[in-house]
Every structure is written in structure tokens, then in C-alpha cells.
Design a protein around this motif. Structure first.
Motif, PDB file in Angstrom:
ATOM      1  N   LEU A 206       0.840  -1.207   0.000  1.00 19.64           N
ATOM      2  CA  LEU A 206       0.000   0.000   0.000  1.00 19.64           C
ATOM      3  C   LEU A 206       0.876   1.259   0.000  1.00 19.64           C
ATOM      4  O   LEU A 206       0.612   2.223  -0.721  1.00 19.64           O
ATOM      5  CB  LEU A 206      -0.936  -0.003   1.218  1.00 19.64           C
ATOM      6  N   GLU A 207       1.935   1.214   0.785  1.00 20.22           N
ATOM      7  CA  GLU A 207       2.847   2.368   0.848  1.00 20.22           C
ATOM      8  C   GLU A 207       3.495   2.607  -0.520  1.00 20.22           C
ATOM      9  O   GLU A 207       3.654   3.752  -0.955  1.00 20.22           O
ATOM     10  CB  GLU A 207       3.934   2.099   1.908  1.00 20.22           C
TER      11      GLU A 207
ATOM     12  N   PHE B 210     -10.598  -9.633   6.426  1.00 20.10           N
ATOM     13  CA  PHE B 210      -9.468  -9.132   7.235  1.00 20.10           C
ATOM     14  C   PHE B 210      -8.127  -9.128   6.487  1.00 20.10           C
ATOM     15  O   PHE B 210      -7.068  -9.285   7.074  1.00 20.10           O
ATOM     16  CB  PHE B 210      -9.376  -9.865   8.582  1.00 20.10           C
ATOM     17  N   HIS B 211      -8.207  -8.940   5.173  1.00 14.57           N
ATOM     18  CA  HIS B 211      -6.955  -8.675   4.455  1.00 14.57           C
ATOM     19  C   HIS B 211      -6.376  -7.364   4.982  1.00 14.57           C
ATOM     20  O   HIS B 211      -7.124  -6.489   5.461  1.00 14.57           O
ATOM     21  CB  HIS B 211      -7.226  -8.516   2.951  1.00 14.57           C
ATOM     22  N   THR B 212      -5.054  -7.210   4.892  1.00 10.32           N
ATOM     23  CA  THR B 212      -4.474  -5.905   5.201  1.00 10.32           C
ATOM     24  C   THR B 212      -5.097  -4.890   4.226  1.00 10.32           C
ATOM     25  O   THR B 212      -5.457  -5.268   3.097  1.00 10.32           O
ATOM     26  CB  THR B 212      -2.940  -5.909   4.988  1.00 10.32           C
ATOM     27  N   CYS B 213      -5.284  -3.651   4.608  1.00  7.97           N
ATOM     28  CA  CYS B 213      -4.758  -3.018   5.787  1.00  7.97           C
ATOM     29  C   CYS B 213      -5.897  -2.565   6.713  1.00  7.97           C
ATOM     30  O   CYS B 213      -5.837  -1.481   7.296  1.00  7.97           O
ATOM     31  CB  CYS B 213      -3.917  -1.828   5.373  1.00  7.97           C
TER      32      CYS B 213
ATOM     33  N   ASP C 110      -7.478   1.135   7.391  1.00  4.37           N
ATOM     34  CA  ASP C 110      -7.091   1.616   6.061  1.00  4.37           C
ATOM     35  C   ASP C 110      -7.752   0.719   5.009  1.00  4.37           C
ATOM     36  O   ASP C 110      -8.587  -0.123   5.331  1.00  4.37           O
ATOM     37  CB  ASP C 110      -5.557   1.609   5.954  1.00  4.37           C
ATOM     38  N   GLN C 111      -7.328   0.872   3.755  1.00  4.39           N
ATOM     39  CA  GLN C 111      -7.940   0.146   2.651  1.00  4.39           C
ATOM     40  C   GLN C 111      -7.870  -1.370   2.800  1.00  4.39           C
ATOM     41  O   GLN C 111      -6.878  -1.902   3.315  1.00  4.39           O
ATOM     42  CB  GLN C 111      -7.149   0.487   1.394  1.00  4.39           C
TER      43      GLN C 111
ATOM     44  N   ARG D  81       3.689  -3.216  10.596  1.00  2.00           N
ATOM     45  CA  ARG D  81       3.092  -2.174   9.745  1.00  2.00           C
ATOM     46  C   ARG D  81       4.043  -0.995   9.558  1.00  2.00           C
ATOM     47  O   ARG D  81       4.276  -0.531   8.443  1.00  2.00           O
ATOM     48  CB  ARG D  81       1.794  -1.673  10.388  1.00  2.00           C
ATOM     49  N   ARG D  82       4.581  -0.508  10.651  1.00  2.00           N
ATOM     50  CA  ARG D  82       5.386   0.726  10.573  1.00  2.00           C
ATOM     51  C   ARG D  82       6.753   0.502   9.931  1.00  2.00           C
ATOM     52  O   ARG D  82       7.236   1.338   9.164  1.00  2.00           O
ATOM     53  CB  ARG D  82       5.545   1.329  11.966  1.00  2.00           C
TER      54      ARG D  82
END
Ligand code: FAD
Ligand code: NDP
Length: 434
Positions: free
Chosen positions: A21-22, A67-70, A75-76, A320-321
Motif C-alpha cells: 500500500l505504501e 481481514f486482508h491488510t490493511c 485503512d484500505q 506495519r510501521r
């Protein structure tokens, strides 16, 4: 035969989803051959924490694609279609069996060589097996571990096959405690066994652990502490009895094992510098090879807040971070991303309880709040860790969003504590000012 990509994310777990996503946020859609994710799992990246919580509910359990990321960070929701639509190649159900950092290649279990210019290692961790501690029985039909969806499906099957039955839970850490709560919700009688003096002994103080142990006991859970299971008696492929080191025999319709995790570093041993059980990275999440980044459970990185001490965390916020930071750094080698400035943060939710921890549990623990079970419901209590006259860490059960935020802020800014007695007296009010 092989394929070449500019960027390869190795691993398809939490960190991979956030990294993807990033990437799209910073760069837009990927062009052909620009970015791929290679994962041993058969599904697109998902929020792993759901597996020990919503996934195990007796009714209406959460299932993919929900419950897929994110979604865990509000978030999306990145379904498989999302990756296709954004030009990211998802290579699923594919294990990488070797890596050559010098040649910048990965070899798949299918015999294909995949080359990269930049690699982001996000291989996470694996559950330790009983066999690694001299035990046996992991292959039995009713012995469950919990790391991925297949494990979670097996656990759900076993719970459904023995309503009202007995479960033996080996390990009193995160998996043990969260699964025990799920087993109770599924009306299964639970005995938890672990070698330490109290549950979650690397994080909880004795006092905090007592609260949770009393709470679980009130839900019918039995704790057996200071010992381990020495063997499992198996009949027709299923465990029937767990035998403890002191000779006690516990009937078992199913067994759940949560005895720790080990970072998946094996592909890079001898090629990248390792530290504290993970791949050593700098503040940009870059390994000892400038073309390789490591993120999530597998990365040992300097934590500014802890004086630059190298740490490795096996928690979702970190995945995540660090993933986002690595992508920011990899896409802008000018150094504009700077060094990661991470506030360690873990959480758990069991029964109607919910806690958060921030920072470092170093120094003197100062407890606050009412830890008795008969206290007003829901409970609210916690502990601050005071080191060198400042708040270094904080644990809070039952906080409101504002209280959690204030607690995190107090840890991040290292609020001075001239008088520990005042902190104990005021508790949360010490950090939550009107
Ligand atoms: P992972 O999410 O484990 O992903 C690693 C990926 O790499 C997997 O897809 C794996 O298949 C793949 N992989 C590994 N090796 C290879 C290979 N050789 N070839 C191809 N693919 C490979 N943390 C919290 O803070 N709060 C929670 O409530 C919480 N609950 C959890 C519940 C469970 C059941 C578990 C298991 C963990 C939980 N965690 C929680 C921890 C959190 O989920 C992890 O810290 C996080 O998933 C780490 O992300 P990651 O991407 O580094 O690794
Ligand atoms: P933990 O390290 O949290 O706990 C391991 C537990 O097993 C401890 O109670 C430990 O006892 C016990 N233990 C160790 N060796 C043995 C043994 N030989 N026999 C019996 N018990 C033993 O690991 P988990 O397996 O619970 O969790 C696995 C991973 O999943 C971790 O990365 C964790 O961070 C992650 N996870 C995180 C969650 C969260 O953040 N909320 C939720 C679920 C999973 P002792 O400490 O006394 O040695």
C-alpha cells in the motif's frame, strides 16, 4: 528460466500488505516487472492477529476477505483484485528455498529463479515445535499450533469436534492466553500449563498477571505453573492424555501449543549480519547489504526512544510501521525518509478485556488502579515503568482512546517522575491532564 523485478517483497504477511500500500501511495501503480510479492501462503496478505480472536468465535467468526491488510489500521482492504488493479504481481503458494544476496536472486520451490534490484525481506516468524524442546506429538490430528490460516482452520475443526471436552494449552504467552479465551468461548474446558511463575512473564508484572489469572479462573480455566508437559499419549493418531513432568496425567480431547516463535532468517544466514535472533538493519530498515531491507518480525532495528538499542518485536504495529518505513527509504535513496523513530506498542484482547503496552518494561514498576475482580466493571488498571526518573513504559487495561493516547504520549516524551508515590496515587491522572 527466470523473471526479474525491480522490487521484490519476500513474504506475504502483515508487513507485505502494508509495504504494498505504501508503494502505491508513493509511486502510483506498479509497471510490469516493477514489484512482486512472493508468499508461501495461498492468500493475499491479511491481518494475522484476527486468527486468535475473531476467527475463533463460536458463531459469526470473521473470514477472508474481511481481514486482508490493511483493515487493522482502519485503512484500505487489499483483496487479490487490488494487487492486480495496481500492477503488483502476487506470487502465492510459492516457497523461496534459497537466496543469493550477491547475485540478487531467489530460487522458488518450483525451480524458478527470480531476480531483484531491491529486496524487502518480510518472512516473519514460525511457531516453535514441541520437538525442538525434546517433546513429540506435533503431527497428531488434535494438536494445534497457530501461525496461519491453515492452522486456524485446524483449530476451529478441533474445537467443533469436542464440545464440552478438555483442552490442554501448552504455553502461557500470547497464543496460550488468547487461544484459552477462545476455547472457553467455544465451551471447552481449559488447562494452561507453562514453566514460568505467572502468565505472560516477559511483559506482565506478577501483580498484573494475577489479575488475568484470576479472571481466567473465574471463567473456569485451570492454571498449572512451574512445569511442562513431558509427553503426549497418542492413540489412533490423536492425543488422549498429556503427561506432566511431575507425573500428573491430564485427559485431552485437543492440545494447543504456543511455546514461542523464531524469526524466519534461515535463507540469509551467512549472507546478512544477524542480531538478537533477527536480521540486523539500520534506521532505514536496510540490512548489511544495501539492496536488501528487512521488516516486521524478522528485523532487528535501532529504537531511538531506547537510546538506539537494537530490538526485534513480534507484534503487528511494528510490522506495519517498519514496512512503510522501508518502502519510503527504498523509494527515496536520497535519505529523505530519515531513520525510523518507533514507539514500541503491543496489545491484546481476550474475553471482555483489552490492554495496550507502550515503550519498554525496564526499571521500577509502579501500579495503579483497582486490580480486584469484584471492582467496578469493566476493570481499569495498569503500571508505569520508571527508569532514571522518567516514564519508560506503560501498561493499561481498559483505557479509553484518549487515555491510551495520553499514555503513549507520556512514554514517548518520557514524562519526569520526581515522586513514584505520587504516580502510584494519581495513576492515569498523572498523564491524562484536563
Ligand atoms: P508474518 O505476518 O508472519 O508474514 C510472514 C510471511 O512470510 C508469511 O506469509 C509466510 O508464509 C511468508 N514466508 C516466510 N518464509 C517464506 C519463504 N521462504 N518463502 C515464501 N514465503 C515465506 N501482534 C499484535 O501486536 N497484536 C495481536 O493481537 C497479535 N495477534 C497475533 C495472533 C496470532 C495468531 C499470531 C500468529 C500473531 C499475532 N501477532 C499479534 C503478531 C503479528 O501478527 C506479527 O508480529 C506480524 O504478523 C508480523 O508480520 P510479518 O509480515 O513480519 O510476518
Ligand atoms: P510467547 O513467547 O508469547 O510465549 C511462549 C510461552 O511458552 C511462554 O509462556 C513460555 O513460558 C512457554 N514455554 C516456552 N518453552 C516452553 C516449553 N518447552 N514447554 C511449555 N511452555 C513453554 O510465544 P507464543 O507462542 O505465545 O506466541 C508466538 C508469536 O505470536 C509471538 O511472536 C507473539 O508475539 C505472537 N503473538 C502475539 C500476540 C499479541 O501481540 N497479542 C497474540 C498472539 C501471538 P516462559 O515464558 O515461562 O518461558
Amino acid at each position: 528460466m527466470g523473471r526479474a523485478f525491480t522490487y521484490v517483497i519476500l513474504g506475504g504477511g502483515v508487513a507485505a500488505g502494508y509495504a504494498a500500500l505504501e508503494f502505491v501511495r508513493r509511486r502510483g501503480d506498479a509497471t510490469p516487472g516493477e514489484l512482486c510479492i512472493i508468499s508461501e501462503e495461498a492468500v493475499a496478505p491479511y491481518e494475522r492477529p484476527a486468527l486468535s480472536k475473531g476467527y475463533l468465535l463460536p458463531e459469526g467468526g470473521v473470514r477472508l476477505p474481511a481481514f486482508h491488510t490493511c483493515v487493522g489500521a482502519n485503512d484500505q482492504l487489499l483483496t487479490e483484485d487490488w494487487y492486480n488493479e495496481h500492477g503488483i504481481e502476487l506470487i502465492l503458494g510459492m516457497r523461496i528455498i534459497s537466496a543469493d544476496v550477491r547475485r540478487k536472486t531467489l530460487l522458488t520451490s518450483g525451480g524458478e529463479t527470480i531476480s531483484y534490484k531491491t529486496l524487502i525481506v518480510a518472512t516473519g516468524a514460525r511457531a516453535l515445535k514441541l520437538e525442538e524442546f525434546g517433546g513429540s506429538g506435533s503431527d497428531a490430528e488434535n494438536v494445534c499450533y497457530l501461525r496461519n490460516i491453515e492452522d486456524a482452520d485446524k483449530l476451529v475443526r478441533q474445537m467443533r469436534s469436542c464440545p464440552g471436552g478438555n483442552a490442554v494449552v501448552i504455553g502461557g504467552g500470547y497464543i496460550g492466553m488468547e487461544c484459552a479465551a477462545a476455547l472457553v468461548a467455544n465451551k471447552i474446558k481449559v488447562t494452561i500449563i507453562f514453566p514460568g511463575k505467572h502468565c505472560m512473564d516477559r511483559l506482565f508484572t506478577q501483580k498484573n498477571a494475577e489479575f488475568y489469572e484470576n479472571y481466567y479462573t473465574s471463567k473456569g480455566v485451570t492454571f498449572i505453573k512451574g512445569t511442562t508437559v513431558s509427553s503426549l499419549e497418542i492413540s489412533f493418531g490423536k492425543v488422549t492424555t498429556a503427561i506432566l513432568r511431575d507425573g500428573r496425567r491430564l485427559p485431552a480431547d485437543m492440545v494447543v501449543v504456543g511455546i514461542g516463535a523464531r524469526a524466519n532468517t534461515a535463507l540469509f544466514e551467512g549472507q546478512l549480519v544477524m542480531e538478537k535472533g533477527g536480521i540486523k538493519v539500520n534506521g532505514k530498515m536496510q540490512t548489511s547489504d544495501a539492496s536488501v531491507y528487512a521488516v516486521g518480525d524478522v528485523a532487528t532495528f535501532p529504537v531511538k526512544l531506547l537510546g538506539g538499542d537494537a530490538r526485534r518485536f513480534e507484534h503487528v504495529d511494528c510490522a506495519r510501521r517498519t514496512a512503510r518505513h522501508a518502502v519510503a527509504a527504498a523509494l527515496d535513496p536520497s535519505g529523505a525518509a530519515g531513520d525510523i523513530d518507533y514507539l514500541p506498542f503491543f496489545y491484546s484482547r481476550v474475553f471482555a478485556l483489552s490492554w495496550r503496552f507502550y515503550g519498554d518494561n525496564a526499571g521500577e514498576a509502579v501500579h495503579f488502579g483497582d486490580l480486584s475482580l469484584s471492582a467496578s466493571s469493566p476493570p481499569k488498571f495498569g503500571a508505569f515503568w520508571v527508569s532514571a526518573g522518567r516514564i519508560a513504559g506503560a501498561f493499561l487495561e481498559g483505557g479509553s482512546p484518549e487515555e491510551y493516547e495520553a499514555t503513549a504520549h507520556a512514554v514517548r516524551s518520557g514524562v519526569a517522575v520526581p515522586d513514584a508515590a505520587q504516580l502510584a496515587r494519581e495513576g492515569l491522572a498523572f498523564v491524562v491532564r484536563e
